[in-house]
Write an enzyme that holds these catalytic residues in place. Structure first.
Site, PDB file in Angstrom:
ATOM      1  N   LYS A   1     121.428  -3.011 -19.867  1.00 60.43           N
ATOM      2  CA  LYS A   1     120.429  -4.072 -19.658  1.00 60.43           C
ATOM      3  C   LYS A   1     120.872  -5.413 -20.260  1.00 60.43           C
ATOM      4  O   LYS A   1     121.766  -5.462 -21.105  1.00 60.43           O
ATOM      5  CB  LYS A   1     119.088  -3.610 -20.238  1.00 60.43           C
ATOM      6  CG  LYS A   1     118.521  -2.379 -19.517  1.00 60.43           C
ATOM      7  CD  LYS A   1     117.110  -2.035 -19.973  1.00 60.43           C
ATOM      8  CE  LYS A   1     116.587  -0.808 -19.220  1.00 60.43           C
ATOM      9  NZ  LYS A   1     115.184  -0.490 -19.569  1.00 60.43           N
TER      10      LYS A   1
ATOM     11  N   TYR B   1     112.137  -1.850  -9.598  1.00 59.58           N
ATOM     12  CA  TYR B   1     111.074  -1.288 -10.444  1.00 59.58           C
ATOM     13  C   TYR B   1     109.739  -1.145  -9.699  1.00 59.58           C
ATOM     14  O   TYR B   1     108.686  -1.087 -10.323  1.00 59.58           O
ATOM     15  CB  TYR B   1     110.901  -2.131 -11.706  1.00 59.58           C
ATOM     16  CG  TYR B   1     111.956  -1.833 -12.755  1.00 59.58           C
ATOM     17  CD1 TYR B   1     111.981  -0.595 -13.405  1.00 59.58           C
ATOM     18  CD2 TYR B   1     112.912  -2.767 -13.101  1.00 59.58           C
ATOM     19  CE1 TYR B   1     112.940  -0.307 -14.365  1.00 59.58           C
ATOM     20  CE2 TYR B   1     113.875  -2.485 -14.064  1.00 59.58           C
ATOM     21  CZ  TYR B   1     113.883  -1.257 -14.698  1.00 59.58           C
ATOM     22  OH  TYR B   1     114.822  -0.969 -15.654  1.00 59.58           O
TER      23      TYR B   1
ATOM     24  N   ASN C   1     115.455  -2.169 -24.301  1.00 61.90           N
ATOM     25  CA  ASN C   1     115.956  -0.911 -24.879  1.00 61.90           C
ATOM     26  C   ASN C   1     117.381  -0.565 -24.423  1.00 61.90           C
ATOM     27  O   ASN C   1     117.769   0.594 -24.414  1.00 61.90           O
ATOM     28  CB  ASN C   1     114.960   0.223 -24.615  1.00 61.90           C
ATOM     29  CG  ASN C   1     114.699   0.436 -23.140  1.00 61.90           C
ATOM     30  OD1 ASN C   1     115.296  -0.216 -22.300  1.00 61.90           O
ATOM     31  ND2 ASN C   1     113.813   1.365 -22.826  1.00 61.90           N
TER      32      ASN C   1
ATOM     33  N   HIS D   1     119.265   1.859 -19.016  1.00 64.21           N
ATOM     34  CA  HIS D   1     118.419   2.620 -18.085  1.00 64.21           C
ATOM     35  C   HIS D   1     119.131   3.904 -17.691  1.00 64.21           C
ATOM     36  O   HIS D   1     120.350   3.905 -17.538  1.00 64.21           O
ATOM     37  CB  HIS D   1     118.173   1.781 -16.820  1.00 64.21           C
ATOM     38  CG  HIS D   1     117.593   2.569 -15.675  1.00 64.21           C
ATOM     39  ND1 HIS D   1     116.240   2.778 -15.543  1.00 64.21           N
ATOM     40  CD2 HIS D   1     118.187   3.224 -14.641  1.00 64.21           C
ATOM     41  CE1 HIS D   1     116.025   3.535 -14.451  1.00 64.21           C
ATOM     42  NE2 HIS D   1     117.193   3.807 -13.887  1.00 64.21           N
TER      43      HIS D   1
ATOM     44  N   GLU E   1     118.420   5.004  -6.603  1.00 65.49           N
ATOM     45  CA  GLU E   1     118.896   3.881  -7.407  1.00 65.49           C
ATOM     46  C   GLU E   1     120.387   3.599  -7.152  1.00 65.49           C
ATOM     47  O   GLU E   1     120.804   2.437  -7.104  1.00 65.49           O
ATOM     48  CB  GLU E   1     118.618   4.162  -8.886  1.00 65.49           C
ATOM     49  CG  GLU E   1     117.121   4.177  -9.181  1.00 65.49           C
ATOM     50  CD  GLU E   1     116.746   4.739 -10.547  1.00 65.49           C
ATOM     51  OE1 GLU E   1     115.525   4.806 -10.830  1.00 65.49           O
ATOM     52  OE2 GLU E   1     117.642   5.111 -11.334  1.00 65.49           O
TER      53      GLU E   1
HETATM   54  N1  UDP Z   1     108.901  -0.811 -20.537  1.00 61.81           N
HETATM   55  C1  UDP Z   1     108.238  -1.883 -21.121  1.00 61.81           C
HETATM   56  N2  UDP Z   1     107.045  -1.635 -21.772  1.00 61.81           N
HETATM   57  C2  UDP Z   1     106.503  -0.396 -21.859  1.00 61.81           C
HETATM   58  C3  UDP Z   1     107.177   0.682 -21.257  1.00 61.81           C
HETATM   59  C4  UDP Z   1     108.372   0.445 -20.595  1.00 61.81           C
HETATM   60  O1  UDP Z   1     108.695  -3.014 -21.049  1.00 61.81           O
HETATM   61  O2  UDP Z   1     105.427  -0.235 -22.466  1.00 61.81           O
HETATM   62  C5  UDP Z   1     110.187  -1.062 -19.847  1.00 61.81           C
HETATM   63  C6  UDP Z   1     111.390  -0.480 -20.603  1.00 61.81           C
HETATM   64  O3  UDP Z   1     112.487  -1.380 -20.455  1.00 61.81           O
HETATM   65  C7  UDP Z   1     111.633   0.822 -19.861  1.00 61.81           C
HETATM   66  C8  UDP Z   1     111.278   0.422 -18.416  1.00 61.81           C
HETATM   67  O4  UDP Z   1     110.159  -0.449 -18.575  1.00 61.81           O
HETATM   68  O5  UDP Z   1     112.963   1.283 -20.007  1.00 61.81           O
HETATM   69  C9  UDP Z   1     110.902   1.548 -17.501  1.00 61.81           C
HETATM   70  O6  UDP Z   1     109.878   2.310 -18.106  1.00 61.81           O
HETATM   71  P1  UDP Z   1     109.893   3.902 -18.065  1.00 61.81           P
HETATM   72  O7  UDP Z   1     108.553   4.368 -18.519  1.00 61.81           O
HETATM   73  O8  UDP Z   1     110.383   4.360 -16.725  1.00 61.81           O
HETATM   74  O9  UDP Z   1     110.951   4.281 -19.214  1.00 61.81           O
HETATM   75  P2  UDP Z   1     112.438   4.844 -19.111  1.00 61.81           P
HETATM   76  O10 UDP Z   1     112.505   5.780 -17.927  1.00 61.81           O
HETATM   77  O11 UDP Z   1     113.358   3.656 -18.965  1.00 61.81           O
HETATM   78  O12 UDP Z   1     112.676   5.555 -20.419  1.00 61.81           O
HETATM   79 MG    MG Z   2     111.972   5.493 -15.958  1.00 66.15          MG
END
Ligand code: UDP
Ligand code: MG
Length: 139
Positions: free
Chosen positions: A11, A51, A114, A117, A128
């Site tokens: 990211k 997304y 974070n 991905h 994807e």
């Molecule tokens: N994210 C965010 N706020 C939140 C939860 C998720 O900004 O409260 C962002 C974060 O970058 C995350 C992405 O949205 O990696 C996708 O969320 P998901 O729940 O799919 O988490 P992941 O699969 O990436 O662990």
């Molecule tokens: Mg996810």
């Protein structure tokens, strides 16, 4: 049956701060093979489409803003049981909840930023990967 590839994005926060090399080293150490990789900057519209599943979530707009804020590395990674093994390597979405030694524990700066991905299912790994790579870019 579990698939042998997953899709990942390093990211913008991690690329911007020079963490691409260290993250790729961890991915390599963990036994993943790079099957496709390129650097790009998503347009806002591309980030919205990527997304799409999160469109109704409260963090959607800021996530799209963040993911289109700078260059990223997109990758297809090969490994047995790739989706599950890679989710273990990256750790929980919230770095505060991620296991020690995971990529997010080490390189995330917030829940949103974070660092990396990883696809959450074989179906999404395919969707994807197809979103970013054509047939001649995959090995
Ligand atoms: N994210 C965010 N706020 C939140 C939860 C998720 O900004 O409260 C962002 C974060 O970058 C995350 C992405 O949205 O990696 C996708 O969320 P998901 O729940 O799919 O988490 P992941 O699969 O990436 O662990
Ligand atoms: Mg996810």
């Amino acid at each position: 049956m579990n698939g042998n590839f997953t899709f990942s994005i390093i990211k913008p926060n991690a690329v911007r701060t020079g963490k691409t090399g260290p993250i790729l080293a961890m991915i390599n150490e963990a036994g993943f093979e790079i099957s496709a990789m390129k650097m790009l900057r998503m347009t806002r519209e591309q980030a919205e489409n990527f997304y799409e599943v999160h469109r109704e979530r409260p963090f959607y707009d800021s996530l799209v803003e963040f993911m289109s804020s700078g260059p990223v590395y997109v990758m297809i990674l090969r490994h047995d049981n790739a989706v599950e093994e890679f989710r273990k390597l990256i750790g929980a979405t919230d770095p505060a909840k991620a296991e020690p030694g995971t990529i997010r524990k080490i390189y995330a700066v917030s829940v949103q930023m974070n660092a990396i991905h990883g696809s959450d299912s074989d179906e999404n790994a395919r969707r994807e990967s197809d979103f970013f790579f054509s047939e001649i870019e995959r090995f």
